[in-house]
Motif scaffolding. Structure first.
Motif, short mmCIF file in Angstrom:
data_model
loop_
_atom_site.label_atom_id
_atom_site.label_comp_id
_atom_site.label_asym_id
_atom_site.label_seq_id
_atom_site.Cartn_x
_atom_site.Cartn_y
_atom_site.Cartn_z
N VAL A 231 0.84 -1.19 0.00
CA VAL A 231 0.00 0.00 0.00
C VAL A 231 0.88 1.25 0.00
O VAL A 231 0.60 2.23 -0.71
CB VAL A 231 -0.95 0.00 1.21
CG1 VAL A 231 -1.71 1.32 1.31
CG2 VAL A 231 -1.93 -1.17 1.12
N TYR A 232 1.95 1.23 0.78
CA TYR A 232 2.85 2.39 0.83
C TYR A 232 3.45 2.67 -0.54
O TYR A 232 3.50 3.83 -0.98
CB TYR A 232 3.96 2.18 1.85
CG TYR A 232 4.99 3.29 1.81
CD1 TYR A 232 4.75 4.49 2.47
CD2 TYR A 232 6.18 3.15 1.10
CE1 TYR A 232 5.67 5.53 2.42
CE2 TYR A 232 7.09 4.18 1.03
CZ TYR A 232 6.84 5.37 1.70
OH TYR A 232 7.75 6.39 1.64
N ARG A 233 3.92 1.63 -1.21
CA ARG A 233 4.53 1.84 -2.53
C ARG A 233 3.55 2.45 -3.51
O ARG A 233 3.89 3.34 -4.29
CB ARG A 233 5.08 0.51 -3.06
CG ARG A 233 6.22 -0.06 -2.23
CD ARG A 233 6.83 -1.29 -2.89
NE ARG A 233 7.90 -1.84 -2.06
CZ ARG A 233 7.79 -2.93 -1.32
NH1 ARG A 233 6.66 -3.63 -1.33
NH2 ARG A 233 8.80 -3.36 -0.60
N ASP A 234 2.32 2.00 -3.45
CA ASP A 234 1.30 2.54 -4.34
C ASP A 234 0.99 4.00 -4.01
O ASP A 234 0.96 4.86 -4.90
CB ASP A 234 0.03 1.68 -4.25
CG ASP A 234 -1.09 2.22 -5.12
OD1 ASP A 234 -0.93 2.21 -6.36
OD2 ASP A 234 -2.12 2.65 -4.57
N VAL A 235 0.76 4.29 -2.73
CA VAL A 235 0.42 5.65 -2.32
C VAL A 235 1.59 6.60 -2.53
O VAL A 235 1.42 7.73 -3.02
CB VAL A 235 -0.05 5.67 -0.85
CG1 VAL A 235 -0.23 7.10 -0.36
CG2 VAL A 235 -1.35 4.89 -0.70
N ALA A 236 2.80 6.16 -2.19
CA ALA A 236 3.98 7.01 -2.37
C ALA A 236 4.20 7.31 -3.84
O ALA A 236 4.58 8.43 -4.22
CB ALA A 236 5.21 6.34 -1.77
N GLY A 237 3.97 6.31 -4.70
CA GLY A 237 4.14 6.54 -6.12
C GLY A 237 3.16 7.57 -6.64
O GLY A 237 3.50 8.42 -7.47
N ARG A 238 1.91 7.52 -6.16
CA ARG A 238 0.90 8.49 -6.61
C ARG A 238 1.13 9.87 -6.02
O ARG A 238 0.85 10.89 -6.66
CB ARG A 238 -0.49 7.99 -6.25
CG ARG A 238 -0.94 6.81 -7.12
CD ARG A 238 -2.40 6.45 -6.90
NE ARG A 238 -2.60 5.71 -5.65
CZ ARG A 238 -3.16 6.21 -4.56
NH1 ARG A 238 -3.54 7.48 -4.54
NH2 ARG A 238 -3.32 5.48 -3.48
N LEU A 239 1.63 9.93 -4.79
CA LEU A 239 1.82 11.22 -4.13
C LEU A 239 3.06 11.96 -4.64
O LEU A 239 3.02 13.17 -4.88
CB LEU A 239 1.94 11.04 -2.62
CG LEU A 239 0.65 10.79 -1.83
CD1 LEU A 239 0.97 10.55 -0.37
CD2 LEU A 239 -0.30 11.96 -1.96
#
Length: 582
Positions: free
Chosen positions: A131-139
């Motif tokens: 989840v972190y990798r996905d959110v960090a990539g989008r942010l």
């Protein structure tokens, strides 16, 4: 064991950063790890079984990439960590952590911390590394520097970086931004930045650090919270620490109450004494035990610091100074006063309440704050004591003396302004009138001034009308939070005692009486510890059954049954008896 490392899409400092990457061909991107999935080569790294799973002291390629090693303290002599350490019983694992079994091994902590945190019981839906990798990539996308502000819940909270490198500080900020995005219910949490910074020292990438922090935030273990997540919860913890300090550190509490205008304001910074107050070498040793035992450990360490602070200063030297600044300076230089091993030994030598009892006290303080108007979603407000000492006026005690008495009252009661119920100058000296004026109110503070100018008193957490509920004309009543005190000629608070059969206390000669210990092993008639007893405790022997909650918390304030009650005062139409336990 075959270990596969993938260059994942849009994951700055992600898992791929822990593995060596193939050299890019001419004209290709240097490999930031943010390309579309499939555009980067897949690198396979074969590692041995020992490197992957053993908790050993050897360093690894993924250990400490966020650390500025020039800032790190000198490493200790590495201890041999048992190969089966994770399968040890919880009690033995706690003992190993307290003794610093893995204190000398950076790689040992890096391999152990994630597995210890995986054992923390948490909510079913808890954000993890993916989840972190996905959110960090989008942010954050491709830019290496983000302009995202830190979450609002960190407003006014210190953000220690300890021994992190500039790359590590950037990673820390990104983790905190993602915490704010994925945990929108957090409104105030001064502990989160310090925990994130410490965990990042021992994480192989940002995602692993985030997942560890996320599990601590989402912990749902009964009576074992790790992180306060609102101002209401944080302030309740501060009040709980004030209650514990008044009980377990009476000398230090008296010193602070005499020098500070607002004791609660001093105690509201107790958590900052630990993080970021303590040096890195001390803070990480606290973290070793905190991951296994929860918030109770923080109370222990802070109480030990308070006791040590009392030994390092004099009352005269503290008068007129900023007590909060003095405490922070003392903690920063703690290595000049006590080693980390001595600090931990003294902290775990304190006979603290059980985890459940501390939780009950926190819930009581939380309820009092909510009655005062503090809400879960409220941001950090200005907070003041209910008594205006500047305009305080009394013929019995001075403002300074009243400030000390008020600091002894349980924190949740001291939030509310006092109401004068009875005064001999206005209501006369009739005991019946005293009862009439005071019945129906709780808690109450009784102040008595003798013809010789001496001042004593009592705090009663129950209604005075309870003296008649036993059906007798004279009987004991009250809870374990009641206490008696003297103000002049010497200011002293006398702690609660347990009396199961009051007539037994009269049968024990005063020379053989000793201060009761909260330990369940206390037995009536044991007098071998009498020489080490404190003069500030009422001398009454007190048997206590194992498994029963402390009467300090187990009476009606928490609606819990208890056959054991602490008894300080009794009264009838003829007089009032205060203290002495018999």
């Amino acid at each position: 064991m075959l270990r596969v490392g993938l260059s994942l899409p849009r994951c700055p400092g992600g898992a791929a950063g822990a593995f060596p990457m193939a050299e890019p061909a001419a004209g290709e991107d240097a490999g930031t790890g943010r390309e579309v999935l499939g555009s980067s080569p897949v690198t396979i790294v074969v590692t041995s079984e020992a490197d992957t799973w053993d908790i050993d002291t050897s360093s690894g390629p993924d250990c400490g990439q966020f650390v500025d090693w020039d800032k790190m303290p000198e490493p200790q002599q590495p201890a041999e960590i048992p190969r089966d350490v994770l399968s040890r019983p919880p009690k033995e694992l706690k003992r190993l952590a307290r003794e610093g079994c893995w204190a000398g091994s950076h790689a040992g902590r890096a391999r152990l911390y994630p597995r210890l945190i995986q054992q923390v019981s948490c909510r079913l839906v808890t954000p993890d590394a993916l989840v972190y990798r996905d959110v960090a990539g989008r942010l954050f996308g491709k830019p290496s520097v983000s302009s995202h502000p830190l979450p609002e819940f960190l407003e006014g909270c210190p953000m220690p970086t300890y021994c992190l490198s500039p790359h590590g500080v950037t990673a820390l900020k990104k983790i905190l931004v993602c915490v704010g995005a994925l945990f929108p219910d957090i409104t105030h949490s001064p502990l989160v930045p310090a925990l994130a910074a410490l965990l990042l020292h021992y994480s192989e990438d940002e995602a692993q650090c985030f997942e560890s922090l996320s599990r601590l935030i989402a912990s749902n273990a009964p009576h074992a919270a790790y992180i306060d997540q609102s101002f209401l919860a944080h302030q309740a913890s501060c009040m709980t620490f004030g209650d514990l300090a008044s009980k377990h550190c009476p000398a230090a509490h008296k010193l602070i109450a005499g020098a500070a205008e607002n004791v609660l304001e001093v105690y509201s910074e107790w958590l900052s004494w630990l993080f970021p107050g303590l040096p890195f070498g001390y803070a990480v040793r606290v973290l070793d035990v905190f991951l296994l035992e929860g918030q109770k450990v923080l109370y222990r360490i802070a109480l030990a610091l308070l006791k040590q602070f009392r030994l390092s200063v004099t009352p005269a030297g503290l008068q007129g100074s900023d007590v909060k600044a003095e405490l922070q300076a003392f903690v920063r230089n703690i290595s000049e006063h006590v080693s980390v091993e001595q600090l931990l030994e003294r902290a775990f030598g304190i006979r603290l309440f059980s985890r459940k009892e501390i939780w009950l006290l926190q819930m009581a303080n939380r309820k009092a704050l909510m009655e005062r108007g503090i809400t879960v979603v409220q941001r950090r407000p200005s907070f003041h004591l209910a008594v205006d000492m500047q305009n305080f006026s009394s013929s019995t005690v001075t403002a300074q003396e009243m400030r000390l008495v008020w600091s002894w009252i349980p924190e949740r009661f001291s939030l509310f302004p006092p109401l004068l119920l009875f005064s001999t100058s206005e209501n006369g000296c009739s005991l019946q009138r005293f009862y009439t004026c005071c019945e129906g109110y709780e808690p109450t503070v009784l102040l008595i001034k003798t013809t010789e100018g001496e001042v004593c008193g009592a705090f009663l957490s129950s209604d005075w009308s309870e003296r008649n509920k036993s059906g007798a004309t004279s009987g004991f009543f009250g809870t374990g939070e009641c206490f008696v005190f003297t103000v002049r000629p010497e200011a002293e608070k006398y702690e609660w005692v347990l009396i199961k059969k009051p007539e037994l206390a009269k049968a024990v000669p005063r020379s053989r009486q000793r201060s009761p210990s909260p330990a369940p092993e206390s037995r009536l008639g044991s007098s071998r510890d009498s020489r080490g007893s404190s003069p500030n405790h009422l001398a009454v022997p007190s048997p206590q059954r194992r498994g029963r909650l402390s009467p300090f918390l187990a009476i009606r304030h928490f609606l819990l049954p208890s056959k054991t009650a602490s008894m300080f005062m009794c009264g009838s139409r003829d007089g009032i008896v205060i203290g002495e336990g018999g």
